[in-house]
Design a protein around this motif. Sequence first.
Motif, PDB file in Angstrom:
ATOM      1  N   ASP A 298       0.809  -1.216   0.000  1.00  0.00           N
ATOM      2  CA  ASP A 298       0.000   0.000   0.000  1.00  0.00           C
ATOM      3  C   ASP A 298       0.842   1.265   0.000  1.00  0.00           C
ATOM      4  OD1 ASP A 298      -1.985  -1.894   0.364  1.00  0.00           O
ATOM      5  OD2 ASP A 298      -2.131  -1.548   2.523  1.00  0.00           O
ATOM      6  N   GLU A 299       2.140   1.146   0.318  1.00  0.00           N
ATOM      7  CA  GLU A 299       2.977   2.331   0.541  1.00  0.00           C
ATOM      8  C   GLU A 299       4.168   2.426  -0.407  1.00  0.00           C
ATOM      9  OE1 GLU A 299       2.601   2.604   5.366  1.00  0.00           O
ATOM     10  OE2 GLU A 299       3.611   0.866   4.504  1.00  0.00           O
ATOM     11  N   GLU A 300       4.247   1.511  -1.371  1.00  0.00           N
ATOM     12  CA  GLU A 300       5.401   1.516  -2.269  1.00  0.00           C
ATOM     13  C   GLU A 300       5.541   2.835  -3.032  1.00  0.00           C
ATOM     14  OE1 GLU A 300       4.918  -1.962  -4.716  1.00  0.00           O
ATOM     15  OE2 GLU A 300       6.389  -3.075  -3.546  1.00  0.00           O
ATOM     16  N   GLY A 301       4.409   3.406  -3.426  1.00  0.00           N
ATOM     17  CA  GLY A 301       4.451   4.677  -4.160  1.00  0.00           C
ATOM     18  C   GLY A 301       5.005   5.801  -3.305  1.00  0.00           C
ATOM     19  N   PHE A 302       4.632   5.829  -2.008  1.00  0.00           N
ATOM     20  CA  PHE A 302       5.178   6.855  -1.106  1.00  0.00           C
ATOM     21  C   PHE A 302       6.699   6.728  -1.021  1.00  0.00           C
ATOM     22  CE2 PHE A 302       1.014   6.432   1.520  1.00  0.00           C
ATOM     23  CZ  PHE A 302       0.342   7.202   0.590  1.00  0.00           C
ATOM     24  N   MET A 303       7.177   5.480  -0.908  1.00  0.00           N
ATOM     25  CA  MET A 303       8.610   5.244  -0.759  1.00  0.00           C
ATOM     26  C   MET A 303       9.362   5.650  -2.024  1.00  0.00           C
ATOM     27  SD  MET A 303      10.113   4.108   2.017  1.00  0.00           S
ATOM     28  CE  MET A 303      11.617   5.086   2.044  1.00  0.00           C
ATOM     29  N   MET A 304       8.774   5.402  -3.185  1.00  0.00           N
ATOM     30  CA  MET A 304       9.398   5.809  -4.441  1.00  0.00           C
ATOM     31  C   MET A 304       9.480   7.334  -4.528  1.00  0.00           C
ATOM     32  SD  MET A 304       7.418   2.968  -6.750  1.00  0.00           S
ATOM     33  CE  MET A 304       7.817   3.640  -8.357  1.00  0.00           C
ATOM     34  N   ASP A 305       8.430   8.024  -4.069  1.00  0.00           N
ATOM     35  CA  ASP A 305       8.453   9.496  -4.046  1.00  0.00           C
ATOM     36  C   ASP A 305       9.560  10.009  -3.122  1.00  0.00           C
ATOM     37  OD1 ASP A 305       6.317   9.624  -5.781  1.00  0.00           O
ATOM     38  OD2 ASP A 305       4.815   9.925  -4.206  1.00  0.00           O
ATOM     39  N   ILE A 306       9.713   9.355  -1.971  1.00  0.00           N
ATOM     40  CA  ILE A 306      10.744   9.748  -1.001  1.00  0.00           C
ATOM     41  C   ILE A 306      12.140   9.581  -1.602  1.00  0.00           C
ATOM     42  CG2 ILE A 306      11.843   9.015   1.165  1.00  0.00           C
ATOM     43  CD1 ILE A 306       8.883   8.431   2.146  1.00  0.00           C
ATOM     44  N   GLU A 307      12.370   8.477  -2.312  1.00  0.00           N
ATOM     45  CA  GLU A 307      13.673   8.261  -2.932  1.00  0.00           C
ATOM     46  C   GLU A 307      13.963   9.323  -3.992  1.00  0.00           C
ATOM     47  OE1 GLU A 307      14.896   3.666  -2.784  1.00  0.00           O
ATOM     48  OE2 GLU A 307      13.029   4.001  -3.871  1.00  0.00           O
ATOM     49  N   ARG A 308      12.945   9.704  -4.756  1.00  0.00           N
ATOM     50  CA  ARG A 308      13.135  10.775  -5.745  1.00  0.00           C
ATOM     51  C   ARG A 308      13.429  12.100  -5.052  1.00  0.00           C
ATOM     52  NH1 ARG A 308       9.139   7.858  -8.790  1.00  0.00           N
ATOM     53  NH2 ARG A 308       7.455   8.872  -7.646  1.00  0.00           N
ATOM     54  N   PHE A 309      12.674  12.362  -3.976  1.00  0.00           N
ATOM     55  CA  PHE A 309      12.822  13.625  -3.251  1.00  0.00           C
ATOM     56  C   PHE A 309      14.212  13.759  -2.612  1.00  0.00           C
ATOM     57  CE2 PHE A 309      12.305  16.074   0.741  1.00  0.00           C
ATOM     58  CZ  PHE A 309      11.812  17.259   0.228  1.00  0.00           C
ATOM     59  N   THR A 310      14.702  12.659  -2.039  1.00  0.00           N
ATOM     60  CA  THR A 310      16.009  12.699  -1.353  1.00  0.00           C
ATOM     61  C   THR A 310      17.165  12.345  -2.277  1.00  0.00           C
ATOM     62  OG1 THR A 310      15.719  10.397  -0.609  1.00  0.00           O
ATOM     63  CG2 THR A 310      14.970  12.141   0.878  1.00  0.00           C
ATOM     64  N   LYS A 311      16.829  12.065  -3.548  1.00  0.00           N
ATOM     65  CA  LYS A 311      17.852  11.784  -4.564  1.00  0.00           C
ATOM     66  C   LYS A 311      18.773  10.635  -4.145  1.00  0.00           C
ATOM     67  CE  LYS A 311      17.931  16.433  -6.527  1.00  0.00           C
ATOM     68  NZ  LYS A 311      16.828  16.992  -5.763  1.00  0.00           N
ATOM     69  N   GLN A 312      18.178   9.538  -3.743  1.00  0.00           N
ATOM     70  CA  GLN A 312      18.959   8.372  -3.350  1.00  0.00           C
ATOM     71  C   GLN A 312      18.139   7.109  -3.546  1.00  0.00           C
ATOM     72  OE1 GLN A 312      19.753   8.290   0.864  1.00  0.00           O
ATOM     73  NE2 GLN A 312      17.712   8.993   1.375  1.00  0.00           N
ATOM     74  N   GLU A 313      18.853   6.001  -3.633  1.00  0.00           N
ATOM     75  CA  GLU A 313      18.191   4.695  -3.700  1.00  0.00           C
ATOM     76  C   GLU A 313      18.450   3.977  -2.384  1.00  0.00           C
ATOM     77  OE1 GLU A 313      18.297   0.584  -6.347  1.00  0.00           O
ATOM     78  OE2 GLU A 313      19.011   2.470  -7.223  1.00  0.00           O
ATOM     79  N   ILE A 314      17.392   3.697  -1.652  1.00  0.00           N
ATOM     80  CA  ILE A 314      17.514   3.085  -0.333  1.00  0.00           C
ATOM     81  C   ILE A 314      17.583   1.569  -0.490  1.00  0.00           C
ATOM     82  CG2 ILE A 314      16.444   2.836   1.951  1.00  0.00           C
ATOM     83  CD1 ILE A 314      15.056   5.545   1.432  1.00  0.00           C
ATOM     84  N   PRO A 315      18.570   0.909   0.122  1.00  0.00           N
ATOM     85  CA  PRO A 315      18.693  -0.547  -0.035  1.00  0.00           C
ATOM     86  C   PRO A 315      17.510  -1.299   0.576  1.00  0.00           C
ATOM     87  CG  PRO A 315      20.227   0.264   1.633  1.00  0.00           C
ATOM     88  CD  PRO A 315      19.640   1.466   0.968  1.00  0.00           C
ATOM     89  N   VAL A 316      17.232  -2.463  -0.008  1.00  0.00           N
ATOM     90  CA  VAL A 316      16.107  -3.300   0.428  1.00  0.00           C
ATOM     91  C   VAL A 316      16.644  -4.567   1.077  1.00  0.00           C
ATOM     92  CG1 VAL A 316      14.111  -4.642  -0.328  1.00  0.00           C
ATOM     93  CG2 VAL A 316      14.603  -2.423  -1.390  1.00  0.00           C
TER      94      VAL A 316
END
Length: 449
Positions: free
Chosen positions: A354-372
């Motif tokens: 339900d929250e994957e889209g929020f997390m993708m927006d956050i990665e774009r906003f912070t200009k980074q790819e967060i490890p999974v």
Amino acid sequence: MNFEELNLAPAIVQAVREHGYETPTPIQAEAIPAVLAGRDLLGGAQTGTGKTAAFTLPMLHRLSVGERAKSKFGGVAIRALVLTPTRELAAQVEESVRVYGKHLSLTSTVIFGGVGMNPQINAMKRGVDILVATPGRLLDLQQQGFLDLSGVQMLVLDEADRMLDMGFIHDVKKILALVPKEKQSLLFSATFSDEIRDLANNLLKDPLSIQVTPRNTTVQRISQVIHPVGRGKKKALLVHIINQHNWSQVLVFTRTKFGANNVAEYLTKNGIQAMALHGNKSQGARTQALAGFKSGDIRALVATDIAARGIDIDELPHVVNYEIPNVSEDYVHRIGRTGRAGKSGEAVNLVSLDEEGFMMDIERFTKQEIPVQRFEEFMPEPGERAEPIAMGRQTIWGGAGKPPSRDVMAAAAKAARTEMLQRVREKKADAPQGRGNGNGGGQRQRPAA
């Protein structure tokens, strides 16, 4: 640079050193000389940048060298007023005033709602040099005739963006009408909406603008990880992570007050002492929760965004986003609770479908790819699909695909009807034409040549 070079009174420098600080933070190095010089200030700063000392230290200096006046009640006139959005932040700012001003003869007090009014009324009659307050209780005292702000020389609006978020902006404007026009004004905010900029333009005169640590860079020094998780497995995964790492102090963020209560209760039942912190808690319960968290009696503090804005803990090692915020800037504020004063910190994100889209927006906003990192036993069940998230009366969509919301379904149904009608029209247009049937079902066309 050290604090002596900022030309603060020796008594203030002594208190700062006794508190364990030697070197000013960037916002302190920029703001303190400007405030000492009498400039108005527009500060872009998040929690953890040292902004409280950036205004309390020069405020204490200026008041210590100035003369006291009397209020209409015959007591000491209030010369400095600090407005904050939350009770916790108000208490912490006033504590900083007392800590840094302990070798001075200045007085201060804090007033906020949720506690008895009589001690605050008595304090206002006696008078103080510095008053730290939340807007609602301040106006309550004023409307009852117990407040005199005519002697205010310095005004600070701290976390103005949260005041706007919490609906205090109209109260703030009422308070501004009660203080003298000729005063020094300082406004601090982590973000700047049009309404905050309008407020600043009306309040500040030729301000020095300071933007410390651009909003995206806060996250760079913090270790972050994403754990995909099934919708019904989040609480169990949270317990697993806390126990696996044997965390003794973790701040957990939820989206709602109900969620905070629910998670705190689950953690406690599973052997992790936890308490919820949100706006519905009494002041006594909130103070108890913070004190227990700082002392280590409480391992997990579960908080909403607004309640957590007032939390000031020097060495908070772990933040967990139990629910991912739908506003990317709130993510930066949340994880900024850890990794403060140059220290490392860790932010853990429990991300459902339900929250994957929020997390993708956050990665774009912070200009980074967060490890999974995956925990297979806590992954979503086969066939699990993203669903809309209820937020009070509204529904938000955080899935990475298209939302199966009622609006979308209605739009799809409308499109299907339109397509069907179009097909009917095309069929009729292609059919052999004769007389009309009297119901508008067809038009006469000349036979093709």
